[in-house]
Design an enzyme around this catalytic site. Structure first.
Site, short mmCIF file in Angstrom:
data_model
loop_
_atom_site.label_atom_id
_atom_site.label_comp_id
_atom_site.label_asym_id
_atom_site.label_seq_id
_atom_site.Cartn_x
_atom_site.Cartn_y
_atom_site.Cartn_z
N GLU A 95 -7.07 -107.19 47.83
CA GLU A 95 -7.25 -106.09 47.29
C GLU A 95 -8.16 -105.29 47.92
O GLU A 95 -9.40 -105.72 48.64
CB GLU A 95 -7.42 -106.22 45.84
CG GLU A 95 -6.19 -106.49 45.02
CD GLU A 95 -6.55 -107.14 43.71
OE1 GLU A 95 -5.63 -107.00 42.99
OE2 GLU A 95 -7.32 -107.85 43.34
N CYS A 108 -13.93 -99.96 49.16
CA CYS A 108 -14.62 -101.56 49.04
C CYS A 108 -13.57 -102.59 49.48
O CYS A 108 -12.23 -102.19 49.33
CB CYS A 108 -14.48 -101.65 47.39
SG CYS A 108 -15.08 -102.95 46.69
N CYS A 115 -12.38 -116.53 46.81
CA CYS A 115 -14.25 -117.01 47.28
C CYS A 115 -14.29 -118.18 46.61
O CYS A 115 -13.91 -118.44 45.59
CB CYS A 115 -14.95 -115.64 46.40
SG CYS A 115 -16.83 -115.83 46.96
N CYS A 119 -19.42 -117.78 41.35
CA CYS A 119 -20.26 -117.39 40.25
C CYS A 119 -19.50 -117.17 39.04
O CYS A 119 -18.31 -116.78 38.94
CB CYS A 119 -20.69 -115.82 40.61
SG CYS A 119 -21.30 -115.74 42.24
N CYS A 122 -17.31 -114.02 37.72
CA CYS A 122 -16.52 -113.01 38.69
C CYS A 122 -15.06 -113.53 38.80
O CYS A 122 -14.75 -114.99 38.91
CB CYS A 122 -17.07 -113.31 39.92
SG CYS A 122 -16.12 -112.41 41.33
N1 SAH Z 1 -19.22 -111.55 47.13
C1 SAH Z 1 -20.21 -110.66 47.64
C2 SAH Z 1 -19.20 -109.14 47.63
C3 SAH Z 1 -18.20 -109.19 46.49
S1 SAH Z 1 -18.57 -109.34 44.77
C4 SAH Z 1 -21.31 -110.68 46.49
O1 SAH Z 1 -21.17 -111.40 45.47
O2 SAH Z 1 -21.99 -109.73 46.59
C5 SAH Z 1 -19.43 -107.31 44.57
C6 SAH Z 1 -20.21 -107.30 43.32
O3 SAH Z 1 -19.51 -107.32 42.24
C7 SAH Z 1 -21.41 -108.25 43.30
O4 SAH Z 1 -22.65 -107.69 43.26
C8 SAH Z 1 -20.90 -109.32 42.28
O5 SAH Z 1 -22.07 -110.19 41.79
C9 SAH Z 1 -20.34 -108.17 41.15
N2 SAH Z 1 -19.60 -108.80 40.35
C10 SAH Z 1 -18.96 -109.80 40.20
N3 SAH Z 1 -18.21 -110.04 39.04
C11 SAH Z 1 -18.49 -109.04 38.13
C12 SAH Z 1 -18.37 -108.70 37.04
N4 SAH Z 1 -17.43 -109.49 36.14
N5 SAH Z 1 -18.83 -107.48 36.37
C13 SAH Z 1 -19.74 -106.88 37.17
N6 SAH Z 1 -20.09 -107.26 38.38
C14 SAH Z 1 -19.47 -108.34 38.89
FE1 SF4 Z 2 -17.74 -114.61 45.23
FE2 SF4 Z 2 -19.81 -114.54 43.65
FE3 SF4 Z 2 -19.30 -112.31 45.08
FE4 SF4 Z 2 -17.63 -113.40 43.18
S1 SF4 Z 2 -19.51 -112.25 42.92
S2 SF4 Z 2 -16.81 -112.42 45.21
S3 SF4 Z 2 -17.58 -115.34 43.31
S4 SF4 Z 2 -19.79 -114.44 45.65
#
Ligand code: SAH
Ligand code: SF4
Length: 359
Positions: A95, A108, A115, A119, A122
């Site tokens: 996406e 974005c 992934c 986390c 996420c």
């Molecule tokens: N993998 C990378 C980039 C993609 S995620 C990273 O983790 O930085 C992009 C951003 O969205 C990251 O800061 C991530 O921590 C945040 N994110 C993920 N899940 C989220 C959620 N449920 N609510 C708010 N931010 C979230």
């Molecule tokens: Fe991957 Fe964590 Fe970024 Fe989600 S927030 S895309 S699990 S690295």
């Protein structure tokens, strides 16, 4: 995954293109390269080429992405696109989210299908990793978004879609070079967001183009971060902070920390104090993102007043913080909500080609 691919349009190098255009006048290579990258044209639409050549190029340089669906919100200012990867047998899906603001347009983009970093909050992480993207698949997301943004000019690219960019380093870096050198998007307008893969940050610090680095911190003590962001067990905070310092010193770029605000988990005064202790010495900017709800994590986001209070507390501690607006929340296009999987299309969606949400 790569072995099953045809030569996707933006995975060809200039040399590959020269080979494909063997027998044509020399200037054709520049013409086609320019048409693909600067103008973002399909070969079929390059009217300055002979018709037969257009048709042949269209065949040998197929697009990597096929639009499956698109949804809009914020009065059409936020557009989420769901793509299938043409070259994969697994039917990988990714996406992208296009965001039109008053003063700028940002896309974005995804760096992986899914992934593997896990986390807990996420949606992409909850779905797991299903494949790496090629550089061409990454570049094509930007080209398609730029076309979709017209007549506005797409100026900014953030790697904050699906995937961990530094876990697909080579493809991501090749894409950044192509975007900067050929597509005309300055490295200063490209932001790589990482969960904190220390070797990747160090490697990025040594590259020739200074991109912006955003680190998804979310917790500034190891016990809490180990729980929220499992990769912290491998690269704990002290190492991460050292790598961040190296990055800022090597590139001169401002560092930012992402902090998803989770009610009662990382929004207490003590969390602000811990965050300030990490951010201030690095002169890092903090982006506060109210947690977006995802199926696999029941905890709520911090209410707006709590987010503002946290921001003010940081300010009092000498750290600048911005509250990120939750673009696209109602179409699951916001941070952490991207979860495209084969066979699973997140609602609500309208068919490809439609320009407005149907509601
Ligand atoms: N993998 C990378 C980039 C993609 S995620 C990273 O983790 O930085 C992009 C951003 O969205 C990251 O800061 C991530 O921590 C945040 N994110 C993920 N899940 C989220 C959620 N449920 N609510 C708010 N931010 C979230
Ligand atoms: Fe991957 Fe964590 Fe970024 Fe989600 S927030 S895309 S699990 S690295």
């Amino acid at each position: 995954m790569t072995a099953t691919r045809r030569a996707a349009r933006y995975d060809v190098t200039r040399q590959d293109l020269a080979r494909l255009l063997d027998g044509e006048p020399r200037y054709r290579v520049d013409q086609v390269w320019h048409g693909l990258h600067q103008r973002g044209l399909d070969p079929e639409a390059m009217t300055d080429l002979p018709k037969a050549l257009r048709a042949r190029l269209g065949e040998v340089l197929p697009p990597a992405l096929a639009l499956l669906a698109e949804s809009e919100t914020d009065d059409g200012d936020t557009v989420k696109s769901l793509w299938s990867l043409n070259g994969t047998q697994t039917g990988g899906r990714i996406e992208t989210v296009l965001m039109r603001y008053r003063d700028r347009v940002t896309v974005c983009i995804s760096s992986q299908a899914g992934c593997g970093m896990g986390c807990v909050f996420c949606a992409t992480g909850q779905a797991g990793l299903s494949g790496q993207l090629t550089a061409g698949e990454i570049v094509e997301q930007v080209i398609r978004a730029r076309r979709r943004a017209e007549p506005r000019r797409l100026g900014n690219v953030v790697f904050m879609g699906m995937g961990e960019p530094l876990a697909n380093y080579a493809a991501v870096w090749a894409a950044i070079e192509r975007l900067h050198d050929d597509v005309g998007i300055s490295a200063r307008r490209i932001t790589v967001s990482t969960v904190g893969l220390v070797p990747g940050i160090r490697r990025l610090a040594g590259e020739r183009l200074p991109v912006n680095l955003a680190v998804s911190l979310h917790a500034a003590n190891d016990a809490l971060r180990d729980r929220l962001v499992p990769v912290n067990r491998r690269y704990p905070l002290a190492e991460l902070e050292a790598a961040c310092r190296e990055y800022a010193e090597a590139t001169g770029r401002r560092l930012s920390f992402e902090w998803a605000m989770i009610a009662g988990v990382n929004d207490r005064p003590s969390d602000a104090a811990e965050l300030a202790a990490v951010a201030r010495p690095l002169s890092a900017h903090v982006n506060l993102i109210p947690l977006n709800p995802t199926p696999g994590y029941a905890t709520r986001g911090t209410p707006a007043a709590g987010v503002r209070a946290f921001r003010d507390r940081l300010a009092a501690l000498g750290v600048k913080a911005t509250v990120r607006d939750n673009r696209g929340t109602d179409i699951d296009a916001a941070c952490g909500q991207l979860a495209a999987r084969a066979g699973a299309t997140p609602p609500p969606l309208v068919s490809a080609g439609a320009t407005r949400e149907s509601s």
